[in-house]
Write a protein that holds these residues in place. Structure first.
Motif, mmCIF file in Angstrom:
data_model
loop_
_atom_site.group_PDB
_atom_site.id
_atom_site.type_symbol
_atom_site.label_atom_id
_atom_site.label_comp_id
_atom_site.label_asym_id
_atom_site.label_seq_id
_atom_site.Cartn_x
_atom_site.Cartn_y
_atom_site.Cartn_z
ATOM 1 N N THR A 283 16.649 -21.996 -11.230
ATOM 2 C CA THR A 283 16.413 -21.245 -9.991
ATOM 3 C C THR A 283 16.229 -19.772 -10.299
ATOM 4 N N THR A 286 12.793 -19.151 -11.907
ATOM 5 C CA THR A 286 11.714 -19.208 -10.924
ATOM 6 C C THR A 286 11.673 -17.931 -10.095
ATOM 7 N N LEU A 313 4.085 -19.709 -14.005
ATOM 8 C CA LEU A 313 4.145 -20.688 -12.918
ATOM 9 C C LEU A 313 3.021 -21.707 -12.993
ATOM 10 N N HIS A 322 5.955 -21.755 -4.655
ATOM 11 C CA HIS A 322 7.173 -20.994 -4.904
ATOM 12 C C HIS A 322 7.155 -19.649 -4.167
#
Length: 342
Positions: A283, A286, A313, A322
């Motif tokens: 997490t 990202t 990504l 995202h």
């Protein structure tokens, strides 16, 4: 009492009156936390055009109180404030600091001095609060039907007094366009940087953050601060792995690779990472990639496909997924907001 307020366009700043810089007026009160007042003056005061120390100042910051005079602080000194509440009449942004009276008085109505002070606000003024200053905004009716936050220690009292406000107990700040709130006093840093970033873009906000020596954006919410501090780990933490990953966001990175940087098992690394950062490694990774994508969208002409590739990504579709999950907008819409074109 409800203070008149005209909603702003999402992502925009309250328009300054002609002939001067955007004026931030800080409303201080008895027994103020001096750090809160310093945060506002330090951050807005350092914002310069072009994100450069040589650029023109972008804000003018003034301080006022409901009744001018010497104001006791949380330290062994007082602060002499000569401006009265009429200064709020010329505020483009009004920022309410916290005071013990917010939660000690335990009532959902404004005191007479505060009601008189807030009556000076002109329509269109952006209003924000630090810490328990949210009690003032809620008492004025400015938070009815909105989401707000305040210091976690006083969240139960806030929720009981203001049932028409949706309280988010975890976030560091909330942004309702024309009304913003932040958590504990240090979250005032996050809020002010957010407003600067919203008004003038990431480059200016990052420059202020660098010169103040604070992170331009903190991940996680209040939850990581509520529990008792954990003991210092006997073995090294995860900072080395995080620093290593931040320099390689465009590369394929796995949990095993991060754990290897700290000579830990994946299981131990994941546990330690959650303790230190408040979220899982994936997490966090990202979020860092999305943050990097924001910088590229603002500061370069790279296509969405190239931004996805540069940030690790992968595909434009993955970036959009995202990006929308994190910010609620598409990469193209975000670029149009901050660069004036998709």
């Amino acid at each position: 009492m409800t203070v008149p307020s005209t909603p702003l366009t999402a992502g925009g700043a309250a328009a300054a009156l002609p002939g001067r810089r955007h004026r931030v007026v800080v409303l201080a009160r008895q027994h103020l936390l001096s750090i809160e007042l310093g945060i506002v003056h330090q951050l807005f005061g350092q914002a310069r055009a072009g994100g450069s120390v040589t650029g023109e100042p972008l804000y003018e910051v003034l301080t006022c109180v409901p009744e001018p005079g010497d104001i006791p602080t949380d330290g062994d000194f007082t602060i002499a404030v000569r401006r009265g509440p009429e200064a709020l009449a010329e505020a483009d942004t009004a920022l309410v600091l916290s005071s013990p009276e917010d939660y000690v008085q335990d009532r959902p109505t404004l005191t007479a001095p505060l009601a008189r002070a807030l009556s000076h606000l002109r329509p269109g003024t952006r209003v924000a609060s630090i810490c328990t200053g949210a009690f003032v905004l809620a008492s004025a009716g400015l938070l009815d039907g909105r989401t707000a936050t305040t210091h976690w220690r006083h969240s139960d009292t806030f929720a009981r007094l203001f049932p028409r406000v949706t309280l988010d107990r975890d976030v560091l700040y909330t942004d309702g366009g024309d009304v913003l709130t932040s958590a504990g006093c240090a979250a005032g840093l996050d809020l002010c940087l957010h407003m600067i970033r919203r008004d003038h873009g990431m480059a200016v906000a990052n420059d202020v953050a660098r010169r103040t020596v604070v992170p331009p954006h903190r991940e996680g919410g209040q939850t990581q601060y509520i529990r008792e501090p954990v003991p210092q780990p006997a073995s090294p933490g995860t900072a080395t792995a995080r620093d290593w990953a931040l320099r390689r966001l465009g590369e394929p990175l796995t949990l095993a690779m991060l754990a290897e940087r700290e000579a830990m098992s994946v299981r131990n690394f994941t546990r330690r990472f959650r303790v230190e950062v408040g979220m899982s490694p994936i997490t966090w990774l990202t979020r860092q990639r999305v943050h990097f994508a924001r910088e590229l969208l603002e500061e370069t002409e790279l296509s969405v496909d190239r931004v996805a590739e540069r940030t690790g990504l992968g595909s434009a579709a993955n970036l959009r997924q995202h990006f929308h999950a994190a910010l609620g907008v598409s990469p193209s819409a975000y670029r149009a907001t901050f660069r004036g074109r998709p």
